[in-house]
Every structure is written in C-alpha cells, then in structure tokens.
Design a protein around this motif. Structure first.
Motif, PDB file in Angstrom:
ATOM      1  N   TYR A 150     -12.401  19.440   0.035  1.00 60.84           N
ATOM      2  CA  TYR A 150     -11.128  18.890  -0.379  1.00 60.84           C
ATOM      3  C   TYR A 150     -11.465  17.975  -1.543  1.00 60.84           C
ATOM      4  CZ  TYR A 150      -7.076  15.858  -0.702  1.00 60.84           C
ATOM      5  OH  TYR A 150      -6.000  15.157  -1.174  1.00 60.84           O
ATOM      6  N   TRP A 151     -10.852  18.224  -2.706  1.00 58.01           N
ATOM      7  CA  TRP A 151     -11.048  17.354  -3.873  1.00 58.01           C
ATOM      8  C   TRP A 151      -9.727  16.674  -4.184  1.00 58.01           C
ATOM      9  CZ3 TRP A 151     -13.357  22.385  -4.673  1.00 58.01           C
ATOM     10  CH2 TRP A 151     -14.753  22.358  -4.752  1.00 58.01           C
ATOM     11  N   ARG A 152      -9.766  15.381  -4.513  1.00 56.00           N
ATOM     12  CA  ARG A 152      -8.579  14.608  -4.881  1.00 56.00           C
ATOM     13  C   ARG A 152      -8.814  14.023  -6.263  1.00 56.00           C
ATOM     14  NH1 ARG A 152      -3.217  13.640  -4.154  1.00 56.00           N
ATOM     15  NH2 ARG A 152      -2.761  11.484  -4.584  1.00 56.00           N
ATOM     16  N   ASN A 153      -7.865  14.294  -7.172  1.00 56.01           N
ATOM     17  CA  ASN A 153      -7.945  13.847  -8.562  1.00 56.01           C
ATOM     18  C   ASN A 153      -7.012  12.659  -8.747  1.00 56.01           C
ATOM     19  OD1 ASN A 153      -7.905  13.527 -11.324  1.00 56.01           O
ATOM     20  ND2 ASN A 153      -7.169  15.596 -11.774  1.00 56.01           N
ATOM     21  N   TYR A 154      -7.558  11.481  -8.976  1.00 58.99           N
ATOM     22  CA  TYR A 154      -6.746  10.288  -9.194  1.00 58.99           C
ATOM     23  C   TYR A 154      -6.462  10.044 -10.673  1.00 58.99           C
ATOM     24  CZ  TYR A 154      -7.345   9.141  -4.298  1.00 58.99           C
ATOM     25  OH  TYR A 154      -7.313   9.175  -2.926  1.00 58.99           O
ATOM     26  N   SER A 155      -6.965  10.912 -11.547  1.00 63.67           N
ATOM     27  CA  SER A 155      -6.751  10.717 -12.985  1.00 63.67           C
ATOM     28  C   SER A 155      -5.402  11.309 -13.409  1.00 63.67           C
ATOM     29  CB  SER A 155      -7.880  11.373 -13.788  1.00 63.67           C
ATOM     30  OG  SER A 155      -7.688  12.769 -13.898  1.00 63.67           O
ATOM     31  N   GLY A 156      -5.045  11.085 -14.652  1.00 63.42           N
ATOM     32  CA  GLY A 156      -3.790  11.575 -15.200  1.00 63.42           C
ATOM     33  C   GLY A 156      -3.905  12.950 -15.842  1.00 63.42           C
TER      34      GLY A 156
END
Length: 176
Positions: A150-156
């Motif tokens: 599971y990958w979570r991208n907090y960038s825009g």
C-alpha cells in the motif's frame, strides 16, 4: 581459594567448542541461510526452505496461474496526488519474492503486508511500514493469500513507482 585451569583442560574445552560450532554451521546455519546442506539434516529439519531456494513444501494450486520468474518483471504503478493505492500478488504459502521499488525522488508512505486466503475478517499482517523513496529486499510469505504494497502519496503531484519483482506469484494488480 584460587582456581587454575591447566593448558590441557583449556585445549580440550576449546576443541569441544570448535567442534560444536562446526556441527552447527554444517547442520543448521548453511542449510537455513545459503541452502548448502552437505549432511542432509537441514532438509530433514525443514531448514532449507528458509533459504528460499528449496522447493515449496506443498504443491502449487495451479501451475498455470502462478508464475515462477527467475528474471525481474518491471511494473509501473502510479500513485495519484494525495491518494493511496494497493498493488497485490497472489502467493502460495512459503513462496519467496525478491523486489525493489523506487520513485522519482518523492517519498511515499508504504505498508508491505499480506492477507490470508479466504479470510473475511479484514485481518492482515504487515512486514514493513515506513516512508521512503525506495526499498529493496525479499520476503517469504507465512501464509497463502494476497501480498503486496500500500503506497500513500502526500505530495501534490502523482508519483510513479517502478516496481521490480521476481519469485513465485500471480499478479493481482491494483486492488480497489
């Protein structure tokens, strides 16, 4: 009262310790770590499976579905801005996967985990959780089921993960 140890006793104790270390190396460490088993005891004890090079102890469910890859398969996974995705593989019990993933330099939160086949409770077991731009390693799955990241991208901005895998698996892909 002073105790003195004779040279003969010291040599005898050192020789015994060296002999026990050599036996442990030949029967336990080499089979478990490197799949080198000169005595055959490691295979009898099931230790060669730990090295990841031995045959799986139970037959595969379907030879046509499970890929056994000796070369790396390259998979690109896009993680949208501000969102998370899960990418999974179906693997039989004790199957091994070697992997490497890397981003363009943007760190992602990740959870490498597995879910037992047929489980309806929502149970999963995490193998590694962190935030990084890359990861490299291997794992042997403790149970049959779906395993992956599971990958979570907090960038825009969207981030592409380049995932390299080889081992014994069937691609499930993006899990919705």
């Amino acid at each position: 009262m002073e105790h003195t140890v004779s040279s003969k006793t010291l040599i005898k104790a050192s020789s015994t310790a060296l002999l026990l270390a050599a036996i442990t190396l030949m029967t336990v460490i080499l089979p478990a770590e490197y799949n080198i088993d000169p005595s055959g005891i490691g295979k009898a004890l099931g230790l060669t499976v730990l090295a990841g090079n031995d045959e799986i102890s139970r037959p595969l469910q379907s030879e046509d579905e499970i890929a056994v890859s000796d070369t790396f398969e390259v998979i690109n996974v896009t993680v949208p801005a501000g969102k998370g995705v899960e990418y999974k593989f179906s693997m039989p019990q004790y199957a091994k996967m070697t992997y490497e993933w890397i981003t363009d330099g943007t760190p992602l939160y990740f959870d490498l985990h597995g879910e037992p086949e047929g489980d309806t409770t929502g149970y999963f077991e995490s193998y590694a959780i962190s935030t990084s731009t890359e990861m490299k390693g291997s794992f042997t799955v403790p149970f049959a089921g779906s395993h992956g990241w599971y990958w979570r991208n907090y960038s825009g901005e969207p981030v592409v993960v380049k995932l390299y895998v080889k081992g014994q698996y069937m691609v499930i892909g993006l899990k919705q």
